[in-house]
Design a protein around this motif. Structure first.
Motif, PDB file in Angstrom:
ATOM      1  N   TYR A  53       0.832  -1.210   0.000  1.00  0.00           N
ATOM      2  CA  TYR A  53       0.000   0.000   0.000  1.00  0.00           C
ATOM      3  C   TYR A  53       0.868   1.262   0.000  1.00  0.00           C
ATOM      4  N   ILE A  54       1.999   1.190   0.681  1.00  0.00           N
ATOM      5  CA  ILE A  54       2.883   2.360   0.779  1.00  0.00           C
ATOM      6  C   ILE A  54       3.757   2.486  -0.470  1.00  0.00           C
ATOM      7  N   VAL A  55       4.416   1.377  -0.792  1.00  0.00           N
ATOM      8  CA  VAL A  55       5.418   1.361  -1.870  1.00  0.00           C
ATOM      9  C   VAL A  55       4.790   1.728  -3.210  1.00  0.00           C
ATOM     10  N   ASN A  56       3.551   1.339  -3.340  1.00  0.00           N
ATOM     11  CA  ASN A  56       2.753   1.616  -4.528  1.00  0.00           C
ATOM     12  C   ASN A  56       2.786   3.093  -4.960  1.00  0.00           C
ATOM     13  N   PHE A  57       3.046   3.985  -4.005  1.00  0.00           N
ATOM     14  CA  PHE A  57       3.063   5.413  -4.333  1.00  0.00           C
ATOM     15  C   PHE A  57       4.426   5.874  -4.846  1.00  0.00           C
ATOM     16  N   GLY A  58       5.402   4.986  -4.837  1.00  0.00           N
ATOM     17  CA  GLY A  58       6.651   5.338  -5.488  1.00  0.00           C
ATOM     18  C   GLY A  58       7.900   5.307  -4.633  1.00  0.00           C
ATOM     19  N   ASN A  59       7.772   5.378  -3.317  1.00  0.00           N
ATOM     20  CA  ASN A  59       8.961   5.332  -2.466  1.00  0.00           C
ATOM     21  C   ASN A  59       9.070   3.918  -1.878  1.00  0.00           C
ATOM     22  N   PRO A  60      10.100   3.185  -2.270  1.00  0.00           N
ATOM     23  CA  PRO A  60      10.178   1.778  -1.845  1.00  0.00           C
ATOM     24  C   PRO A  60      10.889   1.564  -0.511  1.00  0.00           C
ATOM     25  N   ASN A  61      11.103   2.635   0.249  1.00  0.00           N
ATOM     26  CA  ASN A  61      11.858   2.492   1.498  1.00  0.00           C
ATOM     27  C   ASN A  61      10.997   1.965   2.644  1.00  0.00           C
ATOM     28  N   VAL A  62      10.596   0.714   2.574  1.00  0.00           N
ATOM     29  CA  VAL A  62       9.788   0.133   3.653  1.00  0.00           C
ATOM     30  C   VAL A  62      10.533  -1.040   4.270  1.00  0.00           C
ATOM     31  N   MET A  63      10.521  -1.101   5.589  1.00  0.00           N
ATOM     32  CA  MET A  63      11.129  -2.217   6.314  1.00  0.00           C
ATOM     33  C   MET A  63      10.046  -2.849   7.205  1.00  0.00           C
ATOM     34  N   LEU A  64      10.094  -4.177   7.297  1.00  0.00           N
ATOM     35  CA  LEU A  64       9.075  -4.915   8.053  1.00  0.00           C
ATOM     36  C   LEU A  64       9.573  -5.195   9.465  1.00  0.00           C
ATOM     37  N   CYS A  65       8.689  -5.058  10.431  1.00  0.00           N
ATOM     38  CA  CYS A  65       9.117  -5.169  11.827  1.00  0.00           C
ATOM     39  C   CYS A  65       8.234  -6.106  12.655  1.00  0.00           C
ATOM     40  N   PRO A  66       8.625  -7.387  12.756  1.00  0.00           N
ATOM     41  CA  PRO A  66       7.932  -8.296  13.690  1.00  0.00           C
ATOM     42  C   PRO A  66       8.139  -7.793  15.116  1.00  0.00           C
ATOM     43  N   ARG A  67       7.129  -7.877  15.929  1.00  0.00           N
ATOM     44  CA  ARG A  67       7.200  -7.334  17.303  1.00  0.00           C
ATOM     45  C   ARG A  67       6.442  -8.176  18.308  1.00  0.00           C
ATOM     46  N   GLY A  68       6.212  -9.457  17.935  1.00  0.00           N
ATOM     47  CA  GLY A  68       5.487 -10.343  18.844  1.00  0.00           C
ATOM     48  C   GLY A  68       4.015 -10.383  18.506  1.00  0.00           C
ATOM     49  N   THR A  69       3.394 -11.537  18.744  1.00  0.00           N
ATOM     50  CA  THR A  69       1.983 -11.720  18.426  1.00  0.00           C
ATOM     51  C   THR A  69       1.183 -12.085  19.669  1.00  0.00           C
ATOM     52  N   MET A  70      -0.129 -12.060  19.502  1.00  0.00           N
ATOM     53  CA  MET A  70      -1.053 -12.559  20.514  1.00  0.00           C
ATOM     54  C   MET A  70      -1.550 -13.926  20.048  1.00  0.00           C
ATOM     55  N   PRO A  71      -1.940 -14.843  20.934  1.00  0.00           N
ATOM     56  CA  PRO A  71      -1.866 -14.720  22.381  1.00  0.00           C
ATOM     57  C   PRO A  71      -0.424 -14.779  22.865  1.00  0.00           C
ATOM     58  N   THR A  72      -0.182 -14.159  23.987  1.00  0.00           N
ATOM     59  CA  THR A  72       1.169 -14.054  24.524  1.00  0.00           C
ATOM     60  C   THR A  72       1.691 -15.402  25.000  1.00  0.00           C
ATOM     61  N   LEU A  73       3.004 -15.503  25.005  1.00  0.00           N
ATOM     62  CA  LEU A  73       3.652 -16.606  25.707  1.00  0.00           C
ATOM     63  C   LEU A  73       3.681 -16.160  27.167  1.00  0.00           C
ATOM     64  N   GLU A  74       2.986 -16.923  27.983  1.00  0.00           N
ATOM     65  CA  GLU A  74       2.795 -16.557  29.392  1.00  0.00           C
ATOM     66  C   GLU A  74       4.094 -16.074  30.062  1.00  0.00           C
ATOM     67  N   GLY A  75       4.093 -14.838  30.466  1.00  0.00           N
ATOM     68  CA  GLY A  75       5.271 -14.289  31.130  1.00  0.00           C
ATOM     69  C   GLY A  75       5.920 -13.194  30.294  1.00  0.00           C
ATOM     70  N   TYR A  76       5.637 -13.193  28.996  1.00  0.00           N
ATOM     71  CA  TYR A  76       6.102 -12.122  28.124  1.00  0.00           C
ATOM     72  C   TYR A  76       4.930 -11.186  27.818  1.00  0.00           C
ATOM     73  N   ARG A  77       5.256 -10.096  27.122  1.00  0.00           N
ATOM     74  CA  ARG A  77       4.200  -9.197  26.669  1.00  0.00           C
ATOM     75  C   ARG A  77       3.483  -9.770  25.449  1.00  0.00           C
ATOM     76  N   SER A  78       4.198 -10.535  24.640  1.00  0.00           N
ATOM     77  CA  SER A  78       3.674 -11.091  23.396  1.00  0.00           C
ATOM     78  C   SER A  78       4.238 -12.503  23.234  1.00  0.00           C
ATOM     79  N   HIS A  79       3.943 -13.140  22.124  1.00  0.00           N
ATOM     80  CA  HIS A  79       4.640 -14.376  21.769  1.00  0.00           C
ATOM     81  C   HIS A  79       5.731 -13.958  20.791  1.00  0.00           C
ATOM     82  N   PRO A  80       7.004 -14.035  21.201  1.00  0.00           N
ATOM     83  CA  PRO A  80       8.069 -13.584  20.299  1.00  0.00           C
ATOM     84  C   PRO A  80       7.935 -14.268  18.935  1.00  0.00           C
TER      85      PRO A  80
END
Lengths: 344, 344, 344, 344
Positions: free
Chosen positions: C230-257
């Motif tokens: 959706y972003i790159v489509n406008f012409g600037n290809p400078n996009v980086m993807l950032c995994p940051r953990g998912t739900m449901p969490t691994l008990e004891g963490y904020r997320s599931h790494p």
């Protein structure tokens, strides 16, 4: 800690709760917060029946328990200094590598014998070889008692202790009689308490070690450690915990890799943590990355599927097994990450 | 269907894949799409080894299988017209209600006897009574062989057939010898294939029925149905599937209710679907809603925990058990929803 | 590929399916297997409407799509050789480190200025500083426009390019006007397509880079990559993807790494993968392990929360932030793991 | 409640914790259990910064919070008696039915006009029509401003109030100017707090109603309710909560149906719960079962996708939409289940 649904219990409700806990030899302490009150149970709050009765009351939201259900496995128990040794490795102080085939092919024993020599060369301390296999498909190959002889022969030739999975009391009897050094409990039996008790009884007084896989469902960490307590309770404390990926899967892998659970386990229990990267990712090309990540998270060892000729393997081996060359590289790099992260 | 990582296989890759499938008596058909090609396997593609070898190739993304691993349980098998009858109910044509205590208290047998009469009054067709119990905490009450006598006495007095959970071969032997009518496999043993085979062998040639709980992890639907195939394969097709909630839980319940799986099961298998609302929600106040939702989704029956005096129950009973009055209301309303949704 | 519920389509059903795909300029190719048939769609199968109409037919089980919904982000697109450079780093060829505070405290600007110098010293290439914050609690501090000035001042003093999160068009306008070098999209807006399009339009023709966090729900990988399209489509290809953990969490963490998603992303897209260990685990003590695991999985960089005095931070910083000393150790060790795993 | 990792805090640790809470005007009360101690925070414990600082301490396991982050949405707030009325329905006292097309096709306006009349006939009180659509694929149809005119025309002809989804401030402005009666927030924007605030501001002083979908990830229930607080906080309390299925999906559906969350929501908030069965299951054939289950769980209404000719719909409509005849049957049966379960 008892949390009511409303801001606080009425006197009648408090009386009812108090009566219940007193039946179990406990007392209630009220903690009045600014906007809500909660109620601490003083005494041994571990009775599931007592807690169930309180949780069953319609005006109670929940009980937050702060006592772990296990004792011997606790990081503060006397067993915390217990050292497990196998294949020349003092586990927790040195990296332990378990490697071999998920399934021994009884029609082609040479593959397993060759794999055994090759994984030893590559740095494995324990030889893994599946004699019996739990399979989703009832019409798939389920293993064969004759493979036990192949496993033992490979052990004799290489001098490596061996690991095999047992699925029932009969397997257990055969494995113990054969002198198998490490008994594996698979993910589908991870909470099969009858089997865990049978294993505990069978290995009491022996040096046998148990590798207990984590159940695939993301259950509570205490549930995982408590399963080990079922075994250790019989007297042999040689149990190691093995995360192997959970469900639902991370799309593209066999499971959702869960090596990141390692530090959380180590805060609660002294048991060594041996990660199985092969079942976590389910495909040979990803095994190295998962192995190194496990060591970065503090794992004490790895359980890796390897085969001299993966394409000739059976069951999951063609998909998951790494070659001996890859295994050697993984072991070397795992040692480097170990050295890097264990230094201060 | 073989999906490559790239847009199509190179001639060398195609040759390698073709060689593998030909070893297993299959052929490859190429389907050239506009931008990508995929490759169909013609022949019996069920060999896990063949599929594993292809999936292990570094240029393959995945194999999408379209054959189910089970045969007898298939909705199109000859067994599809098999009728299971128990407690006077022709299952699938009439609503089946199983009710009783999760755990029989051997010290207070009268509670169970009274509960048995009360659930019969409330409309139950089968009496549930736990003799042995899998418990997370190894130091909790694990059941008692003496409870079997109480279960049988309640059956004699009420005339109701009885259901109890078995956790190992010894329990199975005792239950079959005692003439227990319905054997339950719990969620922790739902994929314990050794136990499933033992049950299949033990009930072959008998009228015994098996209630197979769903594993708590959200595994594939085919895995659930295949577990039943392990039992039915021995000759007795009296197996019913029992969703009971999955992990991770819906915050506030014991599990994530999964009665919604019912239509998906019924598209694949003829087996009756009996939902367990008690373990799905884990608290008495929510059991009615979950029960009616299950019937709305097409469930053939319910397995509900009930107790004449929940507060005096043990194990999970104080929290989850409904009273006989509530049970009666649930049964009446479930019948009304059944009538509403089964009409055309 | 169209999978029917039954073993094959009837002639009438096949005719209906064929009519639909022909409306969209496609054709059907039947693949007759031994026991089942499947049906390939030849042509451009990406029309959601066409697929929706086929999936809506009562005798169809599902359509397995093999075409990805994105084009520019594809690992085989012409953009695959596009190099993103920031802070002196050629991303993908060198490790990129983004570090700083989750939230700038406008009342205590010195903490952020000191943190900026300290993270530069510790090896960071980009300075992270939250001006605006999405908060679950509507009554929590939500950020302050004045923090932008503090962010820019820290950039001037240190010479580091800066990263900040935008939550709406107004933030975006202010950030672009201020010359913020890296714009972050948080997990709650990861699929906010209006915002993604606004960002694409705003940065077209500029050198601005976007750091796109992964949505916390474990959605399909293609959904994540498509969001970048959706972003790159406008012409600037400078996009980086950032995994940051998912739900449901691994008990004891904020997320599931979820750093383990990295190799799966890299098979589909050329975009750099920058892992956020701080939100994955949610507690400072676990950040190092998660960081090294990310590098082991092939991540191109890390986004780490750091603070000169975590206890004086606001928002999540006291819990998640590492000290500059810890950051330095993480960067050094991450470089060592990078060197180890990028060698051949 | 503060839970330490060890059995109790040392005096130095307790001193550190006490200093932190005192900075925020709170006090610590120690609760000495038999084997462990926990520490209650007395005072307003809602400061995230205070809690973050305590959770960041290496000897603290976690803080269990018992205060909800929302106020106005609380079941005990003064708003609890607020009645939302639309389409002649007093919500919570009568079943509310919202029905219509997921996406209005601007090239074929007649389908929508006909659908509008048909859903009114079938019993709908509010007409749903998507003018703009969030789509995973950036190259799919994203909606069209011209559809707004079609939506309004349908409203004029039928007299039904209308619902449409807004994705950004521009949509919101257009929708409010057009006098749209119910504004929908989709699952991808469910936690887009900027948009929620803009909506709150835009509808303050108007009779507009908001239908807030649940985020697909299984986040905490309080997070869902808190999102509504962002809107209500501006003065218009007309917010209804809409569960629509979560990820990961129940294999075979579009989502994991989550109508079972209804009783848990109703314990915490007074807001009406309107379930969306169409996105929960994702296929027309399952919509009725899911609808009735929702009513069984206590839902106050349903939001159902319908189309006079599903095969001619666009976007998700061909797959998910029910016909007007099916809608009529669902509404009738939903009323029957409502009557059955609301009686005493």
């Amino acid at each position: 800690m008892i949390i009511p649904k409303g801001p606080r219990l009425t006197p009648e409700q408090l009386h009812e709760v108090t009566s219940i806990v007193e039946e179990f030899g406990c007392r209630i302490q009220t903690i009045n917060g600014t906007t809500r009150s909660v109620y601490a149970i003083l005494g041994d709050e571990r009775s599931e029946t007592m807690r169930g009765r309180i949780e069953g009351l319609p005006y109670i939201d929940r009980i937050d328990s702060i006592q772990s259900p296990f004792k011997l496995m606790d990081v503060r128990s006397d067993l915390a200094s217990h050292e497990i040794r196998i294949g020349g490795v003092a586990v927790r102080r040195q990296l332990l590598v378990i490697a071999g085939q998920c399934t021994i092919d009884p029609k082609n024993p040479n593959y397993f014998i060759e794999t055994a020599h090759a994984v030893k060369e590559a740095g494995a301390h324990v030889l893994r070889g599946g004699v019996w296999k739990p399979r989703t498909n009832p019409y798939s190959f389920q293993g064969d008692n004759r493979s036990m002889e192949i496993l033992l022969e490979a052990s004799r030739q290489t001098g490596l202790p061996v690991n095999t999975e047992v699925m029932d009391e009969e397997h257990l009897r055969l494995a113990v009689e054969a002198g198998v050094h490490m008994i594996q409990v698979g993910t589908r039996n991870a909470l099969n308490y009858s089997l865990l008790r049978q294993i505990g009884a069978a290995i009491a007084g022996r040096s046998t070690i148990v590798l207990l896989k984590r159940s695939r469902h993301m259950g509570p960490i205490d549930e995982f450690i408590s399963a080990a307590e079922y075994i250790v309770n019989f007297g042999n404390p040689n149990v190691m915990l093995c995360p192997r990926g959970t469900m639902p899967t991370l799309e593209g892998y066999r499971s959702h890799p869960d090596e990141s659970i390692t530090p959380l386990l180590k805060e609660r229990t002294w048991a060594p943590v041996i990660v199985d990267p092969s079942h976590s990712v389910g495909k040979a090309t990803y095994v190295e990355a998962c192995s190194l990540a496990a060591i970065a998270y503090g794992a004490d060892g790895l359980c890796i599927e390897a085969h001299v000729n993966p394409a000739k393997g059976i069951g999951d081996d063609p998909k998951q097994s790494v070659t001996p060359d890859t295994l050697r590289r993984i072991v070397e790099r795992a040692r480097a990450v170990w050295a890097l992260t264990r230094s201060t």
